[in-house]
Design a protein around this motif. Structure first.
Motif, PDB file in Angstrom:
ATOM      1  N   LYS A 103       0.839  -1.203   0.000  1.00  0.00           N
ATOM      2  CA  LYS A 103       0.000   0.000   0.000  1.00  0.00           C
ATOM      3  C   LYS A 103       0.872   1.250   0.000  1.00  0.00           C
ATOM      4  O   LYS A 103       0.563   2.238  -0.692  1.00  0.00           O
TER       5      LYS A 103
ATOM      6  N   THR B   8       0.886   4.073  -2.918  1.00  0.00           N
ATOM      7  CA  THR B   8       0.612   5.459  -2.539  1.00  0.00           C
ATOM      8  C   THR B   8       1.733   6.370  -3.019  1.00  0.00           C
ATOM      9  O   THR B   8       1.483   7.450  -3.583  1.00  0.00           O
TER      10      THR B   8
ATOM     11  N   VAL C  74       1.594   9.561  -5.462  1.00  0.00           N
ATOM     12  CA  VAL C  74       1.948  10.879  -4.919  1.00  0.00           C
ATOM     13  C   VAL C  74       3.137  11.512  -5.640  1.00  0.00           C
ATOM     14  O   VAL C  74       3.164  12.717  -5.912  1.00  0.00           O
TER      15      VAL C  74
ATOM     16  N   GLU D 206      -2.293  17.390   1.008  1.00  0.00           N
ATOM     17  CA  GLU D 206      -3.178  16.229   0.971  1.00  0.00           C
ATOM     18  C   GLU D 206      -2.390  14.962   0.644  1.00  0.00           C
ATOM     19  O   GLU D 206      -2.580  13.917   1.264  1.00  0.00           O
ATOM     20  N   ASN D 207      -1.477  15.067  -0.320  1.00  0.00           N
ATOM     21  CA  ASN D 207      -0.673  13.910  -0.700  1.00  0.00           C
ATOM     22  C   ASN D 207       0.369  13.563   0.363  1.00  0.00           C
ATOM     23  O   ASN D 207       0.682  12.387   0.581  1.00  0.00           O
TER      24      ASN D 207
ATOM     25  N   GLU E  26      -0.076  13.914   3.500  1.00  0.00           N
ATOM     26  CA  GLU E  26      -0.850  13.213   4.527  1.00  0.00           C
ATOM     27  C   GLU E  26      -1.171  11.777   4.116  1.00  0.00           C
ATOM     28  O   GLU E  26      -1.266  10.885   4.965  1.00  0.00           O
ATOM     29  N   ARG E  27      -1.343  11.542   2.822  1.00  0.00           N
ATOM     30  CA  ARG E  27      -1.609  10.185   2.340  1.00  0.00           C
ATOM     31  C   ARG E  27      -0.435   9.257   2.651  1.00  0.00           C
ATOM     32  O   ARG E  27      -0.615   8.139   3.142  1.00  0.00           O
ATOM     33  N   VAL E  28       0.760   9.729   2.335  1.00  0.00           N
ATOM     34  CA  VAL E  28       1.945   8.914   2.607  1.00  0.00           C
ATOM     35  C   VAL E  28       2.128   8.741   4.111  1.00  0.00           C
ATOM     36  O   VAL E  28       2.399   7.643   4.602  1.00  0.00           O
TER      37      VAL E  28
ATOM     38  N   ALA F 182      -0.070   8.837   6.483  1.00  0.00           N
ATOM     39  CA  ALA F 182      -1.109   7.986   7.085  1.00  0.00           C
ATOM     40  C   ALA F 182      -0.755   6.512   6.968  1.00  0.00           C
ATOM     41  O   ALA F 182      -1.015   5.726   7.882  1.00  0.00           O
ATOM     42  N   VAL F 183      -0.149   6.124   5.849  1.00  0.00           N
ATOM     43  CA  VAL F 183       0.258   4.725   5.688  1.00  0.00           C
ATOM     44  C   VAL F 183       1.454   4.422   6.575  1.00  0.00           C
ATOM     45  O   VAL F 183       1.488   3.411   7.286  1.00  0.00           O
TER      46      VAL F 183
END
Length: 276
Positions: A34, A38, A42, A55-56, A58-60, A62-63
């Protein structure tokens, strides 16, 4: 005949339901897979000095925040985390390569107790560091050129001795000087903020998962440069004045002419979940 037909119909219906259930079963995706997917999304349009949107980012993050040692197939009792050096020389660090392309890289540093990754930079890069286990001290800086006089400063009482680069001292502001203990949140640094130059010191055996976007690349000018750091009061610059109570927040960074002789990093095969 009719009863037999109805029985066959029921069996056919049951078989169909079982097939549909199999189709509906979710495929379990590993956390490291995952993370890879991601990052691939990103950093798709990543360029040196270009920071992904918040936003991106935070995506990385969060994982990474949820990742553990087990997610990358590591155990605390592995040889990577045991020091085999009895001298005063810092122990060997092991690097596990997960992925690298022209957009981003993923890898794990495995540090025995007292291992040190000396102060170094990340030019034009956004970096995510997740402490998977253990305790580590992190010291980091950002450049503070905005405090210097407009004219080229003259660093007095600076001896450009052996082992120093040719650029002379450069002013930096201390960003982080703290101990971290897993589990903890992911650290993020940016090209000009967040502690772009940092140093890792293992207080116990520990492992750090790093994501770099874009990765180091000598031909494109993203060279890993190592530094010495000196207290602000050790040097004086004409036209530069910092209140005494704030001087501990600043330091002079001087490029190392050569790679640190006390740094030994050995590559090893990554044996965790596969990336596809």
């Amino acid at each position: 005949m009719g009863a037999e037909k109805n029985g066959n119909d029921r069996k056919g219906s049951e078989n169909g339901e079982m097939k549909n259930k199999r189709k509906r079963r979710k495929v379990v995706v590993s956390r490291v897979q995952k993370l890879y997917k991601t990052c691939k999304l990103v950093f798709a349009n990543c360029r040196p000095g270009v920071v992904p949107s918040m936003e991106n980012v935070e995506r990385v993050k969060a994982v990474l925040d949820k990742m553990t040692l087990a997610d990358v197939g590591l155990r605390r009792n592995m040889p990577y985390f045991k020091s085999t050096v009895s001298s005063d020389r810092p122990p060997k660090i092991t690097y596990l390569h997960l992925h690298e392309c022209d957009k981003f890289s993923m890898g794990i540093f495995c540090l025995p107790p007292k291992a040190v990754i000396p102060l170094h930079n990340h030019p034009g890069m956004t970096v995510f560091s997740k402490l998977l286990f253990g305790k580590m001290h992190i010291k980091s800086y950002d450049w503070a050129d905005n405090l210097l006089p407009e004219s080229t400063p003259n660093a007095n009482n600076f001896d450009n001795g052996a082992g120093y680069g040719n650029t002379g001292p450069r002013l930096a502001k201390l960003k982080v000087n703290s101990k971290f203990r897993a589990p903890c949140k992911t650290s993020i640094l940016y090209p000009a903020d967040g502690g772009n130059m940092h140093c890792f010191t293992a207080k116990t055996a520990c492992a750090v998962l790093d994501v770099l976007g874009p990765p180091y690349c000598d031909p494109e000018g993203r060279h890993c440069q190592y530094y010495y750091d000196f207290p602000f009061a050790d040097l004086s610059v004409d036209g530069l004045s910092v209140p005494e109570e704030q001087q501990s927040e600043y330091a002079w960074l001087i490029e190392r002419e050569k790679l640190p002789e006390d740094l030994t990093v050995a590559g090893a095969l990554y044996s965790g979940p596969k990336l596809e």
